[in-house]
Design an enzyme around this catalytic site. Sequence first.
Site, PDB file in Angstrom:
ATOM      1  N   PHE A 129     -35.971  43.887 -15.978  1.00 22.90           N
ATOM      2  CA  PHE A 129     -37.058  42.923 -15.827  1.00 22.90           C
ATOM      3  C   PHE A 129     -36.462  41.603 -15.377  1.00 22.90           C
ATOM      4  O   PHE A 129     -35.585  41.060 -16.044  1.00 22.90           O
ATOM      5  CB  PHE A 129     -37.838  42.718 -17.129  1.00 22.90           C
ATOM      6  CG  PHE A 129     -38.984  41.755 -16.955  1.00 22.90           C
ATOM      7  CD1 PHE A 129     -40.166  42.161 -16.359  1.00 22.90           C
ATOM      8  CD2 PHE A 129     -38.861  40.432 -17.348  1.00 22.90           C
ATOM      9  CE1 PHE A 129     -41.217  41.269 -16.156  1.00 22.90           C
ATOM     10  CE2 PHE A 129     -39.906  39.528 -17.149  1.00 22.90           C
ATOM     11  CZ  PHE A 129     -41.083  39.950 -16.558  1.00 22.90           C
ATOM     12  N   ASP A 214     -28.354  38.358 -15.377  1.00 24.22           N
ATOM     13  CA  ASP A 214     -29.602  37.735 -15.828  1.00 24.22           C
ATOM     14  C   ASP A 214     -29.511  37.609 -17.345  1.00 24.22           C
ATOM     15  O   ASP A 214     -29.682  38.592 -18.068  1.00 24.22           O
ATOM     16  CB  ASP A 214     -30.799  38.607 -15.394  1.00 24.22           C
ATOM     17  CG  ASP A 214     -32.140  38.044 -15.874  1.00 24.22           C
ATOM     18  OD1 ASP A 214     -32.141  37.201 -16.790  1.00 24.22           O
ATOM     19  OD2 ASP A 214     -33.185  38.484 -15.338  1.00 24.22           O
ATOM     20  N   LYS A 243     -35.690  30.784 -21.050  1.00 21.73           N
ATOM     21  CA  LYS A 243     -36.112  31.014 -22.432  1.00 21.73           C
ATOM     22  C   LYS A 243     -35.455  30.044 -23.430  1.00 21.73           C
ATOM     23  O   LYS A 243     -35.870  28.896 -23.510  1.00 21.73           O
ATOM     24  CB  LYS A 243     -35.897  32.479 -22.803  1.00 21.73           C
ATOM     25  CG  LYS A 243     -36.806  33.405 -21.950  1.00 21.73           C
ATOM     26  CD  LYS A 243     -37.072  34.743 -22.568  1.00 21.73           C
ATOM     27  CE  LYS A 243     -38.254  35.433 -21.902  1.00 21.73           C
ATOM     28  NZ  LYS A 243     -37.914  36.411 -20.886  1.00 21.73           N
TER      29      LYS A 243
HETATM   30  C1  LIG Z   1     -38.385  36.608 -19.495  1.00 26.87           C
HETATM   31  C2  LIG Z   1     -37.402  37.103 -18.520  1.00 26.87           C
HETATM   32  C3  LIG Z   1     -37.488  36.775 -17.153  1.00 26.87           C
HETATM   33  C4  LIG Z   1     -38.638  35.986 -16.580  1.00 26.87           C
HETATM   34  O1  LIG Z   1     -38.736  34.695 -17.114  1.00 26.87           O
HETATM   35  P1  LIG Z   1     -40.073  33.851 -16.881  1.00 26.87           P
HETATM   36  O2  LIG Z   1     -39.742  32.518 -17.510  1.00 26.87           O
HETATM   37  O3  LIG Z   1     -41.182  34.575 -17.543  1.00 26.87           O
HETATM   38  O4  LIG Z   1     -40.283  33.748 -15.422  1.00 26.87           O
HETATM   39  C5  LIG Z   1     -36.501  37.244 -16.310  1.00 26.87           C
HETATM   40  N1  LIG Z   1     -35.487  37.977 -16.769  1.00 26.87           N
HETATM   41  C6  LIG Z   1     -35.355  38.307 -18.073  1.00 26.87           C
HETATM   42  C7  LIG Z   1     -34.192  39.112 -18.526  1.00 26.87           C
HETATM   43  C8  LIG Z   1     -36.322  37.894 -18.987  1.00 26.87           C
HETATM   44  O5  LIG Z   1     -36.215  38.249 -20.267  1.00 26.87           O
END
Ligand SMILES: *Cc1c(COP(=O)(O)O)cnc(C)c1O
Length: 402
Positions: A129, A214, A243
């Site tokens: 994701f 990521d 986050k």
């Molecule tokens: C939450 C998340 C995203 C996306 O972040 P947003 O602030 O919702 O755009 C991308 N990569 C990972 C691993 C995530 O947990």
Amino acid sequence: MTSPLLPTFARAELSFEKGEGPWLYGRDGERYLDFGAGIAVNALGHAHPHLVKALSEQASKIWHSSNLFQIPEGERLAQRLVDNTFADFVFFANSGAEANEAAIKMARRYHYVNGNPERFHIVTFEGAFHGRTLGTIAAGGQAKYLEGFGPKVQGFDQVPVEDLEALKAVIGPQTAALMIEPIQGEGGVRSVSPAFLRELRALCDSQGLLLIFDEIQTGVGRTGKLFAYEWSGVTPDIMTVAKGIGGGFPLGACLATAEAGKGLTLGTHGTTFGGNPLAMAVGNAVLDVILEPGFLESVERKGLLLKQRLAELKDRHPNVIAEVRGQGLMMGLRTVVPNTEFVNAAREQKLIVIGAGDNVVRLLPPLIITEADLGEAIDRLDAACTAIEAEQKNASQPGAIQ
Ligand SMILES: *Cc1c(COP(=O)(O)O)cnc(C)c1O
């Protein structure tokens, strides 16, 4: 009642009027123990005094000035991120998806300025994701997020995690980078083995590819290190963060080595809001706490305790919990029952937990959680499991009254 909000979320019938540390106060008059932390965002819990002070002091000075001017608070936050990671440079954005967009653009530009514009493909991994923009849904590769949004953005190839042969087969003269979460979050708290991460690094080195981590969910102390890559000893070329770094204030960042970032020169990328003084003040305040001596060690220690207590819980409730996964304060329970049923049963016990892929329930408490409150959460999870078992027993009795 119909809502004027687009119905893109299945929202629970619950809202909160305030929070304090790991506790949330619902408008239903109940107090909830928050093991979701706004999806790993409220790293320091709710209304942390140091964050409240930083935000309010900055709010009375200057919120926003645009990136047409110097922003000393941002220079400072970037320098601290650089000092504590592999990176040489930071680009600030407002969200995880935007940080990933920056990473994707950076990887493509790197090969472009090297004279290889055909190298624009990025290999990603099943279950990933990376966000909800057009680029990041293509990167994530999940059909349910791509459906109906027109042609998928080109240049993303996907292979299963831990499948080195499939990975080697997909890498070609068009490949620019490999992009992976060290622990898949939305995909179900699935850890990638250090051995596989080392293979990725070796492949990148031998083929001239960039390695992108990521760490939007795993970063900023969540696993007991500042960034999860530190566990594996494998260093990326580009890393995205969001986050937890804002502690609840929207903030994302793309970190890179000087070499990997060399294509994003003057005017090639930008943002209006990213890195504004208000966000930077909060980001610095988050780091003040997380970088305090002993803080990350305490997260690691609490993570081990939580994992052990969850393993005991699984042994007591084998008909409810199938597997315990994760690291630090990023834990997952793969459940026997539908994970949505478990999330609801926990909420009945006034404990907030979050679903994920692979029928997993995520436990993402604020990093400031005390051992006593971890124990409290275990008691509530225990009660939720017992309630689910009572339901199971009820349902299996012929003629039982539902
Ligand atoms: C939450 C998340 C995203 C996306 O972040 P947003 O602030 O919702 O755009 C991308 N990569 C990972 C691993 C995530 O947990």
